[in-house]
Design an enzyme around this catalytic site. Structure first.
Site, PDB file in Angstrom:
ATOM      1  N   LYS A 175       1.591   7.529   5.157  1.00 49.78           N
ATOM      2  CA  LYS A 175       2.572   7.430   4.080  1.00 49.78           C
ATOM      3  C   LYS A 175       3.574   8.572   4.224  1.00 49.78           C
ATOM      4  O   LYS A 175       3.195   9.744   4.210  1.00 49.78           O
ATOM      5  CB  LYS A 175       1.853   7.511   2.728  1.00 49.78           C
ATOM      6  CG  LYS A 175       2.802   7.482   1.545  1.00 49.78           C
ATOM      7  CD  LYS A 175       2.048   7.382   0.248  1.00 49.78           C
ATOM      8  CE  LYS A 175       2.993   7.455  -0.933  1.00 49.78           C
ATOM      9  NZ  LYS A 175       2.268   7.335  -2.205  1.00 49.78           N
TER      10      LYS A 175
ATOM     11  N   LYS B  48       3.587   3.062   5.349  1.00 47.76           N
ATOM     12  CA  LYS B  48       4.494   2.946   4.212  1.00 47.76           C
ATOM     13  C   LYS B  48       5.560   4.016   4.283  1.00 47.76           C
ATOM     14  O   LYS B  48       5.192   5.169   4.518  1.00 47.76           O
ATOM     15  CB  LYS B  48       3.672   3.113   2.937  1.00 47.76           C
ATOM     16  CG  LYS B  48       4.470   3.180   1.664  1.00 47.76           C
ATOM     17  CD  LYS B  48       3.554   3.512   0.529  1.00 47.76           C
ATOM     18  CE  LYS B  48       4.402   3.762  -0.698  1.00 47.76           C
ATOM     19  NZ  LYS B  48       3.640   4.340  -1.760  1.00 47.76           N
TER      20      LYS B  48
HETATM   21  C1  PBG Z   1       1.916   6.739  -5.725  1.00 49.28           C
HETATM   22  C2  PBG Z   1       2.701   5.712  -5.039  1.00 49.28           C
HETATM   23  C3  PBG Z   1       4.085   5.676  -4.767  1.00 49.28           C
HETATM   24  C4  PBG Z   1       4.350   4.414  -4.238  1.00 49.28           C
HETATM   25  C5  PBG Z   1       3.137   3.747  -4.158  1.00 49.28           C
HETATM   26  N1  PBG Z   1       2.128   4.574  -4.632  1.00 49.28           N
HETATM   27  C6  PBG Z   1       5.160   6.641  -5.059  1.00 49.28           C
HETATM   28  C7  PBG Z   1       5.202   7.970  -4.439  1.00 49.28           C
HETATM   29  O1  PBG Z   1       4.434   8.310  -3.529  1.00 49.28           O
HETATM   30  O2  PBG Z   1       6.040   8.725  -4.920  1.00 49.28           O
HETATM   31  C8  PBG Z   1       5.692   3.897  -3.859  1.00 49.28           C
HETATM   32  C9  PBG Z   1       5.828   2.422  -3.847  1.00 49.28           C
HETATM   33  C10 PBG Z   1       7.223   1.922  -3.855  1.00 49.28           C
HETATM   34  O3  PBG Z   1       8.213   2.673  -3.733  1.00 49.28           O
HETATM   35  O4  PBG Z   1       7.356   0.707  -4.003  1.00 49.28           O
HETATM   36  N2  PBG Z   1       1.548   7.841  -5.044  1.00 49.28           N
END
Ligand code: PBG
Length: 337
Positions: free
Chosen positions: A203, A256
């Site tokens: 991520k 992601k």
């Molecule tokens: C929580 C999380 C996030 C997303 C999914 N889980 C946000 C972040 O890390 O700030 C983002 C998903 C999206 O933008 O659709 N940690």
């Protein structure tokens, strides 16, 4: 000999020919639809930056999930937005937390017809908006950063509470080191051996989460997430993250965002044996919607093209806010770029 010998256009003549030789299939069973759940009844709060999506109270979530199932979407991913936030994200793991109630309601209504995944993170539940508990850190721009090991216990507790509510899959998105192992151990100790872990293994600290943070009220109140989410410049590190999570017990791993990281999806696909998911995040979805609204791109084709690209790169599972329309079109055979 006449020139050219090879004429690739022969296999591009007409829909039937193109369908015959198409290399990438995209069925509705691949899609996972995210939802934002809030307390209350009969509540739908439209999310301005995510067209067609609203924060939903549980009764409305049930209505939406039924319609999604009708469209062919069989998996959902839940994000809870609690009424109250605090420093340790208590709302994430309490038994009657919003996401726990939502999971239980969905499983009660739809049973095994619907696969229910819970996002495991603290950022929607902490008043500072970070993904764990904080400690002082002079190296960090905000002077504080997430304290890794104490956060693991809270994340594990969150996962167990979601499993107890009936979740089929828990999906940790916090990016703390060692959290998959901590969660697997806690799930097993609590008797939830059957609950799978989809780890947000790779991520990135991305600008494409903007609309989500809007929707979830989870933007960090100070600093940023670069002390735990990955540097967009790195790919080897992603392979390492994915491999480590598999060793710790991840049943599936995720990359992601998706479209800006197709090379990473491919690299991870080739380096692990577990199913690979990719998340077409809120900002990717918003870009398509906004450009389409201006008449600058064809929305339907852009959705099909991006999802096809993500699948072609190697994703087995695609989490997308366009899951319903994509599922309908996939079933009709019209999800084509
Ligand atoms: C929580 C999380 C996030 C997303 C999914 N889980 C946000 C972040 O890390 O700030 C983002 C998903 C999206 O933008 O659709 N940690």
């Amino acid at each position: 000999m006449s020139f050219p010998i090879e004429r690739p256009r022969r296999l591009r003549r007409g829909d039937a020919m193109r369908a015959l030789v198409r290399e990438t299939d995209l069925g509705p069973e691949r899609f996972v639809l995210p939802y934002f759940v809030i307390e209350g009844e009969n509540a739908r709060q439209p999310i301005a930056s995510m067209q067609g999506h609203s924060r939903l109270s549980i009764d409305q979530l049930l209505v939406e999930a039924e319609a999604a199932l009708g469209d062919g979407v069989r998996s959902v991913l839940l994000f809870g937005i609690p009424d109250e936030k605090d420093a340790t994200g208590t709302g994430a793991w309490v038994e009657d937390g919003i996401v726990q109630k939502a999971i239980a309601a969905l499983k009660k209504q739809f049973g095994h017809d619907l696969l229910v995944m819970g996002d495991v993170c603290l950022c929607e539940y902490t008043d500072h908006g970070h993904c764990g508990v904080l400690k002082d850190d002079p190296q960090s721009s905000a002077g504080r950063d997430v304290d890794n090991d104490p956060s693991l216990e809270l994340l594990a507790r969150t996962a167990v509470s979601q499993a107890a509510a009936g979740a089929d899959v828990v999906a940790p998105s916090d990016m703390m080191d060692g959290r998959v192992g901590a969660i697997r151990g806690a799930l097993d100790d609590a008797g939830f051996q059957r609950v799978a872990i989809l780890s947000y293994a790779v991520k990135y600290a991305s600008s494409f989460y903007g609309p989500f943070r809007d929707a979830a009220g989870s933007a960090p109140q100070m600093g940023d997430r670069r002390g735990y989410q990955m540097d967009p410049a790195n790919v080897r590190e992603g392979i390492r993250e994915a491999a480590a999570d598999v060793v710790e017990g991840a049943d599936m791993v995720m990359v992601k965002p998706a479209l800006p990281y197709l090379d990473v999806i491919r690299a991870v696909r080739e380096s692990v044996d577990v199913p690979v998911a990719a998340y077409q995040v809120s900002g990717e979805f918003a870009l398509i919607k906004a450009a389409a609204e201006k008449g600058w791109i064809d929305e339907e084709r852009a959705i099909a093209e991006t999802l096809t690209a993500i699948r072609r790169a190697g994703a087995d599972i695609i989490i997308t806010y366009a899951a319903r329309e994509a599922a309908v079109r996939a079933r009709q055979g019209t999800l084509l770029p």
